[in-house]
Write a protein that holds these residues in place. Structure first.
Motif, PDB file in Angstrom:
ATOM      1  N   LEU A   1       0.826  -1.208   0.000  1.00  0.00           N
ATOM      2  CA  LEU A   1       0.000   0.000   0.000  1.00  0.00           C
ATOM      3  C   LEU A   1       0.862   1.261   0.000  1.00  0.00           C
ATOM      4  O   LEU A   1       0.571   2.227  -0.719  1.00  0.00           O
ATOM      5  N   GLY A   2       1.929   1.269   0.794  1.00  0.00           N
ATOM      6  CA  GLY A   2       2.805   2.439   0.836  1.00  0.00           C
ATOM      7  C   GLY A   2       3.427   2.723  -0.515  1.00  0.00           C
ATOM      8  O   GLY A   2       3.470   3.884  -0.965  1.00  0.00           O
ATOM      9  N   THR A   3       3.912   1.683  -1.191  1.00  0.00           N
ATOM     10  CA  THR A   3       4.484   1.866  -2.522  1.00  0.00           C
ATOM     11  C   THR A   3       3.440   2.393  -3.496  1.00  0.00           C
ATOM     12  O   THR A   3       3.728   3.260  -4.333  1.00  0.00           O
ATOM     13  N   SER A   4       2.212   1.893  -3.381  1.00  0.00           N
ATOM     14  CA  SER A   4       1.135   2.330  -4.273  1.00  0.00           C
ATOM     15  C   SER A   4       0.827   3.812  -4.089  1.00  0.00           C
ATOM     16  O   SER A   4       0.661   4.558  -5.070  1.00  0.00           O
ATOM     17  N   TYR A   5       0.725   4.256  -2.836  1.00  0.00           N
ATOM     18  CA  TYR A   5       0.462   5.687  -2.591  1.00  0.00           C
ATOM     19  C   TYR A   5       1.598   6.557  -3.130  1.00  0.00           C
ATOM     20  O   TYR A   5       1.355   7.625  -3.711  1.00  0.00           O
ATOM     21  N   LEU A   6       2.839   6.104  -2.951  1.00  0.00           N
ATOM     22  CA  LEU A   6       3.972   6.892  -3.448  1.00  0.00           C
ATOM     23  C   LEU A   6       3.987   6.941  -4.976  1.00  0.00           C
ATOM     24  O   LEU A   6       4.281   7.996  -5.570  1.00  0.00           O
ATOM     25  N   LEU A   7       3.675   5.826  -5.629  1.00  0.00           N
ATOM     26  CA  LEU A   7       3.618   5.817  -7.089  1.00  0.00           C
ATOM     27  C   LEU A   7       2.509   6.748  -7.595  1.00  0.00           C
ATOM     28  O   LEU A   7       2.703   7.487  -8.572  1.00  0.00           O
ATOM     29  N   MET A   8       1.372   6.721  -6.924  1.00  0.00           N
ATOM     30  CA  MET A   8       0.266   7.575  -7.348  1.00  0.00           C
ATOM     31  C   MET A   8       0.620   9.047  -7.153  1.00  0.00           C
ATOM     32  O   MET A   8       0.332   9.891  -8.020  1.00  0.00           O
ATOM     33  N   ALA A   9       1.262   9.358  -6.040  1.00  0.00           N
ATOM     34  CA  ALA A   9       1.681  10.742  -5.790  1.00  0.00           C
ATOM     35  C   ALA A   9       2.722  11.190  -6.812  1.00  0.00           C
ATOM     36  O   ALA A   9       2.638  12.297  -7.359  1.00  0.00           O
ATOM     37  N   ALA A  10       3.710  10.327  -7.088  1.00  0.00           N
ATOM     38  CA  ALA A  10       4.753  10.685  -8.052  1.00  0.00           C
ATOM     39  C   ALA A  10       4.164  10.867  -9.447  1.00  0.00           C
ATOM     40  O   ALA A  10       4.533  11.804 -10.178  1.00  0.00           O
ATOM     41  N   GLY A  11       3.234   9.991  -9.823  1.00  0.00           N
ATOM     42  CA  GLY A  11       2.614  10.112 -11.137  1.00  0.00           C
ATOM     43  C   GLY A  11       1.790  11.381 -11.272  1.00  0.00           C
ATOM     44  O   GLY A  11       1.830  12.060 -12.304  1.00  0.00           O
ATOM     45  N   ALA A  12       1.027  11.718 -10.221  1.00  0.00           N
ATOM     46  CA  ALA A  12       0.215  12.944 -10.270  1.00  0.00           C
ATOM     47  C   ALA A  12       1.100  14.176 -10.358  1.00  0.00           C
ATOM     48  O   ALA A  12       0.813  15.111 -11.124  1.00  0.00           O
TER      49      ALA A  12
END
Length: 391
Positions: free
Chosen positions: A86-97
Motif C-alpha cells: 500500500l505504501g508503494t502504491s500511494y507513493l507511485l500515485m503521488a509521483a505520477g500525479a
C-alpha cells in the motif's frame, strides 16, 4: 510494531480504526484522481495542441496503469507485506500525479498518468482484497462503505477542477500528490499479513467447475462495469436527444453518480442481514427494470438515478462472495478487478459502435439487455455456489 500486526490470528482485525479511516480517505483520493482527467481535457488540448481523442489518452493510460498495478501487486500480495504494497502504491500515485502536473510535453504526461495508474491499481486491488477478507461477516458491509468513498472522490474531483479552472489543473494534481503523503502515516495500523479466506459455501468446486465459476464472475464484473461506464458516458447524450437541455442532462448525470455513492452507504447495514447473492440479484433486477423505464423520455432522468442506486452494491458485494465461492483461487480478486477495469475502458467505444448501427435513443434498451445478462449470470452463480449458511 505490535507482534500481532505481523503474525496475529484469523480473529485479529486487519485494520485499526485509524487505518480504516485512512483507507476510506485513500478511496476518496483514487476516485478523485480518476475524475480529474476529463475536466482537464480542454486545458490539455490547449497546452499541448492535442486533438480530442489524443487528449483522452490520459485516462486510457491511467486505466492501463491500473490494470498493470492490479496484476503486479497481486503477484506481490502475501510476499512483501500489506503495508509495503500500500505504501508503494500511494507513493507511485503521488509521483505520477506530480509528474503529470509538471510534464513539459505530452509523452511525459502520458508516462506520468501511467505511473499514477500503477499506484491507483495497487490501492484499488490492495484495499478491496484486504477489506473483502479482513472483517469476517462484516466484510461485505465494510467493502460497500469503502467503495462509497470512491464515489465521494469522483464527485469532488470535477468540482475541484471547476473551482480552480481547467487551466490550473497542475495545481490540483500537485495538491493531490501531497494529499497522499499523510495517509502513509496510518499504514502502521494495517495488519501486514492476513490469513487467506476460507470458503463457507460448501466444498470448493473441482478445477473445471472452478474455472467456470471464475469465468462467470468475470463476465458479471465486465458487464456491470460496462453498464456503469455506459450510463455515465451516454446518459447526457441520450437525455439531450429526447428533448432535455444540456444543463438538465449534466445535472441528471451527476445525480446518477451521487445515487451510486448513496446506494453503497445504504446497503452496508443490509449486508449484515442478507446474503451477497440476494443483494446482487435484487440489484440486477432493479437495474434492468430501471433501464427499461429510461427508454420512456419523461421518466429517463429519474430512471437513470434509480440505475445508480441499484448498481451501487454489485462491485463491492460480489468480492466477498467470490472469495467464499473460490477460496483456493488466490488470484480470483485480481482477475475480476482487472477485468472490471478493462470493461470500463471498452464500454465507451463498444457502445458507441453499436449506437452507430442503431440510434442514440436505443442506449437504455441496449444497456437493459446487458443488465439482463448480469441478472442471468447472478442466477447461475447463486445455483452454482448454493449454501445453507447465512449471510
Amino acid at each position: 510494531m505490535a507482534a500481532d500486526a505481523v503474525t496475529g490470528t484469523a480473529d485479529t482485525p486487519a485494520f485499526s480504526p485509524s487505518a480504516v479511516a485512512a483507507s476510506c480517505v485513500g478511496f476518496v483520493l483514487i476516485g478523485a484522481l480518476q475524475a480529474f482527467y476529463g475536466p482537464a481535457i480542454p486545458a490539455l488540448r490547449k497546452e499541448f495542441g492535442l486533438a480530442p481523442s489524443t487528449a483522452g489518452l490520459a485516462l486510457s493510460a491511467h486505466f492501463v496503469g491500473g490494470v498493470a498495478g492490479v496484476l503486479l501487486f497481486d503477484r506481490l500480495y502475501g510476499r512483501i507485506g500489506n503495508r509495503r504494497i500500500l505504501g508503494t502504491s500511494y507513493l507511485l500515485m503521488a509521483a505520477g500525479a506530480a509528474g503529470f502536473a509538471l510534464a513539459p510535453n505530452w509523452p511525459l504526461a502520458l508516462t506520468a498518468s501511467l505511473l499514477a495508474g500503477l499506484g491507483f491499481g495497487g490501492i484499488d486491488y490492495g484495499l478491496n482484497q484486504l477489506f473483502s477478507t479482513g472483517f469476517g461477516r462484516r466484510s461485505t458491509a465494510m467493502l460497500n462503505i469503502l467503495n462509497a468513498h470512491f464515489g465521494i472522490g469522483a464527485i469532488l474531483g470535477p468540482a475541484l477542477i471547476g473551482v480552480f479552472g481547467a487551466g490550473h489543473y497542475p495545481l490540483v494534481f500537485l495538491a493531490f500528490a501531497l494529499a497522499n503523503l499523510p495517509v502513509l502515516l496510518c499504514l502502521r495500523g494495517v495488519r501486514d499479513h492476513t490469513p487467506r479466506p476460507t470458503g463457507d459455501n460448501g466444498p470448493a468446486p473441482a478445477n473445471r467447475a472452478l474455472r467456470t465459476v471464475l469465468a462467470v464472475f468475470v463476465a458479471l464484473y465486465v458487464l456491470h462495469v460496462g453498464i456503469e461506464a455506459g450510463v455515465g458516458g451516454w446518459e447526457p447524450t441520450h437525455l439531450e436527444t429526447v428533448g432535455f437541455s444540456a444543463g438538465t442532462a449534466a445535472t441528471a448525470t451527476s445525480v446518477y453518480w451521487l445515487m451510486m455513492t448513496v446506494g453503497r452507504f445504504l446497503v452496508a447495514p443490509l449486508a449484515l442481514r442478507h446474503s451477497a447473492q440476494t443483494i446482487i440479484t435484487v440489484s440486477c433486477a432493479g437495474m434492468t427494470a430501471s433501464l427499461l423505464l429510461a427508454a420512456v423520455p419523461d421518466l429517463a432522468p429519474y430512471a437513470y438515478a434509480a440505475v445508480g442506486l441499484f448498481i451501487a452494491p454489485v462491485f463491492p458485494t460480489g468480492l466477498p462472495w467470490l472469495h467464499r465461492a473460490a477460496p483456493t483461487a488466490r488470484r480470483a480478486g485480481a482477475l475480476v478487478i482487472s477485468a472490471s477495469m478493462v470493461g470500463g475502458v471498452a464500454a465507451g467505444p463498444t457502445l458507441g459502435k453499436v449506437i452507430e448501427w442503431s440510434d442514440v435513443g436505443a442506449v437504455p434498451l441496449l444497456l437493459a439487455v446487458t443488465s439482463a445478462a448480469c441478472l442471468a449470470a447472478t442466477g447461475w452463480l447463486t445455483r452454482a455456489t448454493r449454501t445453507t449458511a447465512g449471510p
